[in-house]
Design an enzyme around this catalytic site. Sequence first.
Site, PDB file in Angstrom:
ATOM      1  CB  ALA A  46      -0.793   0.122   1.211  1.00 28.30           C
TER       2      ALA A  46
ATOM      3  CG  HIS B 195       5.412 -12.179 -12.487  1.00 27.79           C
ATOM      4  ND1 HIS B 195       4.422 -11.735 -11.762  1.00 27.79           N
ATOM      5  CD2 HIS B 195       6.267 -11.869 -11.043  1.00 27.79           C
ATOM      6  CE1 HIS B 195       4.158 -11.143 -10.651  1.00 27.79           C
ATOM      7  NE2 HIS B 195       5.426 -11.399 -10.113  1.00 27.79           N
TER       8      HIS B 195
END
Length: 794
Positions: free
Chosen positions: A39, A268
Site C-alpha cells: 500500500a 509473471h
Amino acid sequence: MLLRATICAAFFFQVAPILAREARGHVSVVLLGATGDLAKKYLWQGLFQLYLDEVSHGHTFTFHGGAQSEPEQGRKLMYERLKDLACPPDVAPDRCAVVKDQFLRLTEYHRLKTEQDYAALDREIRTVLTQEGLEEAGRIFYLSVPPFAYVDIARHINSSCRPPAGAWLRVVLEKPFGHDLKSGQDLADELKAVFQEEEIYRVDHYLGKQAVAHILPFRDQNRQHLKPIWNRHHVERVEIVLKETVDVKNRTSFYEEYGVIRDVLQNHLTEVLMLLAMELPENISNTEDVLRSKLQTFASLRSLEKSSAVIGQYEAYNSHVREELQKGPDYFSSTPTFAGVLVQLDSLRWEGVPFILTSGKVLDERVGYVRVLFKNRAYCVQRETAQDPELSQCNPKQLVFHIGQGELNSPAVLVSRNLFKPAMPRGSWKEVHDRPDLRLFGQPLSDYYVYVPSVERDAYSTLISRIYHGQKDVFITTDNLLASWGFWTPLLASWASESPRLYPGGRENGPLLDFEVVGGEVRFVTKEAVEVMMTARGEQAPGEYKTIQSRFRQSQLVTAWSEELIGRLASDIEAAAAGAIRRSGAFHWALSGGSSPLALFKQLAWHHYSFPWKQTHVWLVDERCVPLADPESNFGNLHEHLLRHVRVPYFNVHPMPVHLHQRLCVEEDRGPELYAREIAALVANSSLDLVLLGVGPDGHTASLFPHAAVGLEGGEPDVVFTESPIKPHQRMTFSLDLINKAKRVAVLVLGRGKHDIVTVVSRAGHEPQKWPISGVKPSSGQLAWYVDYEALLG
Ligand SMILES: *[C@@H]1O[C@H](CO)[C@@H](O)[C@H](O)[C@H]1NC(C)=O
Ligand SMILES: *[C@@H]1O[C@H](CO)[C@@H](O)[C@H](O)[C@H]1NC(C)=O
Ligand SMILES: *[C@@H]1O[C@H](CO)[C@@H](O)[C@H](O)[C@H]1NC(C)=O
Ligand SMILES: *[C@@H]1O[C@H](CO)[C@@H](O)[C@H](O)[C@H]1NC(C)=O
C-alpha cells in the site's frame, strides 16, 4: 462519524452540481492492508492516480483504508503512508495540491477485523450516500493482505458489505494464489462460494507493466510483418527473463514456502509466455477470445520433466533462513532462488522452439525482458553489407520487449532494423535515438528501432485503472490460474527435495549458472560445481547423522557441521574396514598429517569400540623430515592422538622411514623406495583400502605442493621426497599415482579458512600442477569428499 459525514457533505455539495449533468453514481474503494508495504509503495499512489484521472468524469469516490489496528493507531499509520502522494509531471502544481487535498478528505481509516466492522463500514457507506442523494455505482475491495486471510475477508464482504442490487462488486486479490494445483483449487473453490467469477480480479502486476501490456497490441498492429515469421520456421528461441540483484533477507518466512518458481515463473513469466505464444484472436479487445486462446495455449504446453529445469540457491540463503526462522544448524533449505526452465509447445506453430524462462535473486543485474531471436541463415561475404543495419541479413534479427531496469532502465520495444519497421501507437509510444552505441543483446542500439512509452506509468496505477473500468483481460481468471498450476505442479514436485546448485551471488557467479539446451533437456554448462542434495527431510532414522549427500567434482560429497561430519566419516571408515576384512582379512589404511584428522582420531578412539583394530594396518600418507618423537612429526601426532588409545598390533603400524642411518631424509638412504616396497609386500597391487587426505589452502594434499618437481604426474615412483614452502621443508609423501591406486579415497576439509580453496577446487578441472588435490582421481576406486558447512559455504 458525524464530523466525517459533514466533511464529506461539504465536499459533495461543492462537487455535486458540477457532476449533476453526467453523474454516474458513487464508487467506494476499500483498501485492506492499508498500512502495509505494498500500500505504501504503490497502492495508495495508484488510487490517488485513479482519482486524479477520473474525478472529472462522472463518478464520485470515497476511499476507505482498512487494517487490523485500532482506529487511533491505524489512522496515524495510514496517513503516514499518504504523505508522499505525488502527481505526474504533466499535472500543474496548483491542481495537484487541490486534488490531493480532496483525496485526503475523501479517505478514511476503518478497523476491519470482525464481521461487525464490515457491517459498520457498509452502514456508513449507505448512510453517506443517502444523505448526499447519490446512487451507488459499485465497490472495489483491494485485498493487500496475506493469502491466509482471504477466505475470512471474502466471507465478511459477502455477508455484510455487498453493495445493493444494481451496483457492482470487484474484489481484487494479490498473489500468491495457492502454492500448487491442489491449494490453488481449494482457494478458488472458497472464493467461488462467495463471489461470481466476474467479481474476482486476480492481479499479476507484471501484466500492468507497459512493455508486457503492449505485447498483444504489438502483435495485433504488426500482423502483416509477423504473420510469416511468428513460427517455428523463423524463430530460433524465445527468452523470458527476470533477473534481480536483491536477496530475500527479512522475507524468508514467505520465500522459504515459495521459492523462485512459485514466486515468479508460475505467474509473471508464464503470463508473458502466453501473450507471446497464443494464437492471436481476430479481435484482441474481446476478453473471452483472448482467454480462450490462452487456455488453448496452456493445453499445448508439453509437460515439464525434472530435466526441463536447472535450479540454484545463493549461498547466503540458508544462513538467512536459519537466522530468521530460528532453524537449527542441521537445517538445510532446498528452496530455489534461481531457476532456468525450458518450455516447449506441441503446436504446429511452435513445435521445437525453445521458450526459456529464467529468474533469480542475487544475480549480476536487475532487468526484465523478453527476447525473440529469429533464425539467421545468411552469411555476408562483403563487409559493407554487414554495416547497413537495415539491409544486412547477417546481423542478428531480434524483437525485444524490454520490461524494465537494466542498462536501458526503461520499458521499451526494440526491433532489429533488418526485420521491419514496426507500427507503434502514436501518442502512447515514441521512437528514440538516444545512446546509439549502447550494446544490448549483442548489437548497438543503433541497429534497432527503439520505442519507449511517452509517459512511464507504474504497473499498479495501470491495473487499478483497469479494475475501475471493469477491463478483465489483464487479470487472472480461475481457469487461467488452475491451468498454470496444473502445468507447474509436477515440476515443483519432482524438484521438491533436490539439490539447488549453490552460487556465490552477483558478478562472482561467473558462468556458474549458465545453462544449455541439449536434446530437449537443460543442464548447467559448467559441471564442476558443488551441488548440495537434500536427504529428504523426515526420512532420517533416529540416531543417524544429519548429513547431506551430494556431488562435488562429480564425486560423492558429504557435508554437515564439522562434528556431525566427523561422526559420519568415522562410521564410514569403520564400515570400510569391516568390508576390507571380509574381503581380504586385513584393512590397509593410510592417514595424513595436519590438524583436521585430530577430531576424527578422538572420535575413533573414544566412540568406536567395535573398530577392528586387530586387522587394521596403519600407513602414513606423508611425513615431515623430523625425528618421530618431534612434535612436528605426523607419526608422533598419530601416536599421541590415536594409536596409544587403541589396540593396533605393533607390527601393523608402518611409520615412514624418514630417519635412517641416523640422518633425516637423505636421497641415498632410499627411504621412499623402502616404504613403497613395504607397501607392495603387504598390500595387493599397492592398492590401499582407504587413503585419508586433507587439502591445504593452496590446494596441496599429502605433501604434494603446487608445482612439485615429482609426484604430480603419472608414471612416477609411489613414494617420493618433496619440498614444502613451509617449515619443515623436507617431506616424504605418497605420489598421486599411489593415492589413485587406492580402493577408496576420503578427503576431509574443515573450517571457514578452507572456503576459498573449496570454491576454487569445485570449479577447477584436472590441473594437478596448479591444484594438486585436483589430481586425486582413483583409477578404479571411489572418491568421497567430507566437507563441513563452514568450508563449503563460508
Ligand atoms: C453470502 O452472503 C449471502 C447473503 O448474506 C448468504 O446468504 C450466503 O450464505 C453467503 N455465502 C457464503 C458462502 O457465506
Ligand atoms: C530487516 O529487518 C531489520 C529489523 O526489522 C531491519 O533493521 C533491516 O533494515 C531489514 N533489512 C532489510 C534488508 O530490509
Ligand atoms: C472487439 O471486441 C470488443 C469487445 O468485445 C467490441 O467492443 C468491439 O466492437 C470488437 N471490435 C470489432 C472490430 O469487432
Ligand atoms: C591386481 O591387479 C590385477 C591386474 O590389474 C588385477 O587383475 C587384480 O584383480 C588386482 N588384485 C587386487 C587384489 O586388487
